[in-house]
Design a protein around this motif. Structure first.
Motif, PDB file in Angstrom:
ATOM      1  N   GLN A  37      33.095  23.802  -7.919  1.00  0.00           N
ATOM      2  CA  GLN A  37      34.317  23.051  -8.224  1.00  0.00           C
ATOM      3  C   GLN A  37      34.343  22.721  -9.713  1.00  0.00           C
ATOM      4  O   GLN A  37      33.542  21.935 -10.192  1.00  0.00           O
ATOM      5  N   LYS A  38      35.257  23.315 -10.441  1.00  0.00           N
ATOM      6  CA  LYS A  38      35.316  23.150 -11.901  1.00  0.00           C
ATOM      7  C   LYS A  38      36.282  22.047 -12.335  1.00  0.00           C
ATOM      8  O   LYS A  38      36.261  21.641 -13.489  1.00  0.00           O
ATOM      9  N   ASP A  39      37.129  21.568 -11.443  1.00  0.00           N
ATOM     10  CA  ASP A  39      38.084  20.515 -11.798  1.00  0.00           C
ATOM     11  C   ASP A  39      37.343  19.197 -11.970  1.00  0.00           C
ATOM     12  O   ASP A  39      36.714  18.693 -11.047  1.00  0.00           O
ATOM     13  N   ARG A  40      37.433  18.631 -13.162  1.00  0.00           N
ATOM     14  CA  ARG A  40      36.676  17.407 -13.466  1.00  0.00           C
ATOM     15  C   ARG A  40      37.128  16.205 -12.654  1.00  0.00           C
ATOM     16  O   ARG A  40      36.386  15.248 -12.497  1.00  0.00           O
ATOM     17  N   PHE A  41      38.359  16.232 -12.141  1.00  0.00           N
ATOM     18  CA  PHE A  41      38.844  15.114 -11.337  1.00  0.00           C
ATOM     19  C   PHE A  41      38.411  15.236  -9.876  1.00  0.00           C
ATOM     20  O   PHE A  41      38.207  14.245  -9.197  1.00  0.00           O
ATOM     21  N   LEU A  42      38.274  16.460  -9.403  1.00  0.00           N
ATOM     22  CA  LEU A  42      37.805  16.680  -8.038  1.00  0.00           C
ATOM     23  C   LEU A  42      36.275  16.655  -7.967  1.00  0.00           C
ATOM     24  O   LEU A  42      35.705  16.420  -6.908  1.00  0.00           O
ATOM     25  N   ASN A  43      35.630  16.904  -9.103  1.00  0.00           N
ATOM     26  CA  ASN A  43      34.174  16.971  -9.153  1.00  0.00           C
ATOM     27  C   ASN A  43      33.666  16.209 -10.382  1.00  0.00           C
ATOM     28  O   ASN A  43      33.135  16.811 -11.319  1.00  0.00           O
ATOM     29  N   PRO A  44      33.833  14.885 -10.400  1.00  0.00           N
ATOM     30  CA  PRO A  44      33.412  14.140 -11.595  1.00  0.00           C
ATOM     31  C   PRO A  44      31.899  14.203 -11.846  1.00  0.00           C
ATOM     32  O   PRO A  44      31.464  14.251 -12.989  1.00  0.00           O
ATOM     33  N   VAL A  45      31.094  14.233 -10.796  1.00  0.00           N
ATOM     34  CA  VAL A  45      29.641  14.284 -10.973  1.00  0.00           C
ATOM     35  C   VAL A  45      29.245  15.601 -11.636  1.00  0.00           C
ATOM     36  O   VAL A  45      28.494  15.617 -12.614  1.00  0.00           O
ATOM     37  N   GLY A  46      29.754  16.707 -11.121  1.00  0.00           N
ATOM     38  CA  GLY A  46      29.449  18.011 -11.718  1.00  0.00           C
ATOM     39  C   GLY A  46      29.918  18.098 -13.158  1.00  0.00           C
ATOM     40  O   GLY A  46      29.227  18.636 -14.022  1.00  0.00           O
ATOM     41  N   PHE A  70      21.022   8.747 -26.204  1.00  0.00           N
ATOM     42  CA  PHE A  70      21.294   7.698 -25.224  1.00  0.00           C
ATOM     43  C   PHE A  70      22.606   7.883 -24.450  1.00  0.00           C
ATOM     44  O   PHE A  70      22.600   7.771 -23.220  1.00  0.00           O
ATOM     45  N   PRO A  71      23.737   8.161 -25.107  1.00  0.00           N
ATOM     46  CA  PRO A  71      24.977   8.309 -24.327  1.00  0.00           C
ATOM     47  C   PRO A  71      24.910   9.411 -23.265  1.00  0.00           C
ATOM     48  O   PRO A  71      25.413   9.249 -22.162  1.00  0.00           O
ATOM     49  N   TYR A  72      24.263  10.526 -23.608  1.00  0.00           N
ATOM     50  CA  TYR A  72      24.130  11.623 -22.653  1.00  0.00           C
ATOM     51  C   TYR A  72      23.231  11.212 -21.491  1.00  0.00           C
ATOM     52  O   TYR A  72      23.552  11.441 -20.328  1.00  0.00           O
ATOM     53  N   LEU A  73      22.110  10.617 -21.834  1.00  0.00           N
ATOM     54  CA  LEU A  73      21.166  10.178 -20.802  1.00  0.00           C
ATOM     55  C   LEU A  73      21.781   9.107 -19.920  1.00  0.00           C
ATOM     56  O   LEU A  73      21.622   9.129 -18.702  1.00  0.00           O
ATOM     57  N   ASP A  74      22.455   8.173 -20.533  1.00  0.00           N
ATOM     58  CA  ASP A  74      23.038   7.049 -19.801  1.00  0.00           C
ATOM     59  C   ASP A  74      23.993   7.548 -18.720  1.00  0.00           C
ATOM     60  O   ASP A  74      23.929   7.100 -17.575  1.00  0.00           O
ATOM     61  N   ASP A  75      24.854   8.486 -19.065  1.00  0.00           N
ATOM     62  CA  ASP A  75      25.809   9.010 -18.079  1.00  0.00           C
ATOM     63  C   ASP A  75      25.099   9.717 -16.923  1.00  0.00           C
ATOM     64  O   ASP A  75      25.461   9.535 -15.768  1.00  0.00           O
ATOM     65  N   ILE A  77      21.874   9.414 -15.949  1.00  0.00           N
ATOM     66  CA  ILE A  77      21.003   8.504 -15.201  1.00  0.00           C
ATOM     67  C   ILE A  77      21.812   7.515 -14.366  1.00  0.00           C
ATOM     68  O   ILE A  77      21.397   7.156 -13.258  1.00  0.00           O
ATOM     69  N   LYS A  78      22.968   7.082 -14.845  1.00  0.00           N
ATOM     70  CA  LYS A  78      23.816   6.182 -14.040  1.00  0.00           C
ATOM     71  C   LYS A  78      24.173   6.847 -12.719  1.00  0.00           C
ATOM     72  O   LYS A  78      24.169   6.206 -11.678  1.00  0.00           O
ATOM     73  N   ILE A  79      24.502   8.117 -12.777  1.00  0.00           N
ATOM     74  CA  ILE A  79      24.827   8.850 -11.548  1.00  0.00           C
ATOM     75  C   ILE A  79      23.637   8.833 -10.604  1.00  0.00           C
ATOM     76  O   ILE A  79      23.761   8.532  -9.422  1.00  0.00           O
ATOM     77  N   LYS A  80      22.475   9.147 -11.146  1.00  0.00           N
ATOM     78  CA  LYS A  80      21.263   9.202 -10.323  1.00  0.00           C
ATOM     79  C   LYS A  80      20.917   7.825  -9.756  1.00  0.00           C
ATOM     80  O   LYS A  80      20.486   7.712  -8.610  1.00  0.00           O
ATOM     81  N   ALA A  81      21.100   6.777 -10.541  1.00  0.00           N
ATOM     82  CA  ALA A  81      20.768   5.415 -10.093  1.00  0.00           C
ATOM     83  C   ALA A  81      21.719   4.964  -8.978  1.00  0.00           C
ATOM     84  O   ALA A  81      21.284   4.365  -7.996  1.00  0.00           O
ATOM     85  N   VAL A  82      22.988   5.254  -9.131  1.00  0.00           N
ATOM     86  CA  VAL A  82      23.971   4.864  -8.120  1.00  0.00           C
ATOM     87  C   VAL A  82      23.770   5.642  -6.827  1.00  0.00           C
ATOM     88  O   VAL A  82      23.976   5.131  -5.735  1.00  0.00           O
ATOM     89  N   GLN A  83      23.325   6.884  -6.946  1.00  0.00           N
ATOM     90  CA  GLN A  83      23.121   7.721  -5.769  1.00  0.00           C
ATOM     91  C   GLN A  83      21.779   7.460  -5.093  1.00  0.00           C
ATOM     92  O   GLN A  83      21.375   8.192  -4.209  1.00  0.00           O
ATOM     93  N   ASP A  84      21.085   6.427  -5.517  1.00  0.00           N
ATOM     94  CA  ASP A  84      19.814   6.017  -4.914  1.00  0.00           C
ATOM     95  C   ASP A  84      18.719   7.071  -4.993  1.00  0.00           C
ATOM     96  O   ASP A  84      17.910   7.214  -4.089  1.00  0.00           O
ATOM     97  N   PHE A  85      18.693   7.822  -6.083  1.00  0.00           N
ATOM     98  CA  PHE A  85      17.571   8.717  -6.319  1.00  0.00           C
ATOM     99  C   PHE A  85      16.358   7.855  -6.656  1.00  0.00           C
ATOM    100  O   PHE A  85      16.492   6.799  -7.271  1.00  0.00           O
ATOM    101  N   ASP A 134      13.197   4.489 -18.620  1.00  0.00           N
ATOM    102  CA  ASP A 134      13.661   3.181 -19.093  1.00  0.00           C
ATOM    103  C   ASP A 134      15.147   2.985 -18.787  1.00  0.00           C
ATOM    104  O   ASP A 134      15.559   1.917 -18.324  1.00  0.00           O
ATOM    105  N   VAL A 135      15.942   4.009 -19.039  1.00  0.00           N
ATOM    106  CA  VAL A 135      17.384   3.931 -18.770  1.00  0.00           C
ATOM    107  C   VAL A 135      17.626   3.748 -17.269  1.00  0.00           C
ATOM    108  O   VAL A 135      18.444   2.930 -16.852  1.00  0.00           O
ATOM    109  N   TYR A 136      16.894   4.496 -16.455  1.00  0.00           N
ATOM    110  CA  TYR A 136      17.032   4.396 -14.999  1.00  0.00           C
ATOM    111  C   TYR A 136      16.736   2.969 -14.532  1.00  0.00           C
ATOM    112  O   TYR A 136      17.463   2.406 -13.727  1.00  0.00           O
TER     113      TYR A 136
END
Length: 186
Positions: A37-46, A70-75, A77-85, A134-136
């Protein structure tokens, strides 16, 4: 040709394989969706993963500057943290890059005797993984803080609904002042 030149020359192939390796850490249905899925609105995580690993790769190849990373990592890692990795799963994407680089450039590295440069590159990735951790942890702390605040609000509302909290005027307050506090009836 040095390792940096090889990394830049094979950039698109390495990033594609890195993205595939990252998405393979998800269940197969999710992984297929993230890749196709290449559409950024249908696949924001990807979309976030893809955009941020491009920027992250550039910074890693040119030398690690924590402020730029940091900005790249933050985005990511936030996904991973919210998804309970777990912490190890959340930072594993950095180590996947080591594997991809070795697969993609292994023969060239041996041929050109670049093993010292590879060791230095991998050391930078190890440091990056520590920064990711640390970011996680900061993201998880924020999530727990939000959850705790929500439980407190819910408890307070339940006590109000059960009529177990009443408003009383502070004894030291000016009689005309509208200073009220909450007190649990008991």
């Amino acid at each position: 040709m040095n390792l940096k030149d090889l990394l830049l020359d094979k950039k698109s192939a390495i990033i594609k394989k890195w993205f595939d390796a990252i998405t393979d850490s998800y269940p197969s249905d999710t992984s297929n969706f993230l890749k196709k899925q290449k559409d950024r609105f249908l696949n924001p995580v990807g979309s976030i993963l893809s955009e941020n690993i491009h920027g992250l790769y550039e910074e890693i190849v040119h030398g690690i500057d924590s402020e730029k990373l940091f900005p790249y990592l933050d985005d990511i890692i936030k996904i991973k943290a919210v998804q309970d990795f777990s912490p190890s799963q959340a930072v594993s994407f950095v180590f996947l890059l080591k594997q991809v680089v070795r697969e993609e450039l292994g023969k060239e590295i041996k041929k050109r005797h670049l093993s010292e440069e590879l060791t230095s590159f991998e050391s930078r990735l190890d440091n990056l993984a520590l920064l990711c951790f640390d970011v996680y942890m900061k993201c998880r702390e924020k999530i727990y803080e939000i959850k705790t605040d929500e439980v407190k609000r819910m408890t307070f509302r339940l006590l109000q609904r059960a009529n177990l909290i009443c408003e009383i005027q502070e004894p030291d307050a000016d009689p005309g002042a509208e200073v009220l506090t909450q007190k649990i009836k008991g």
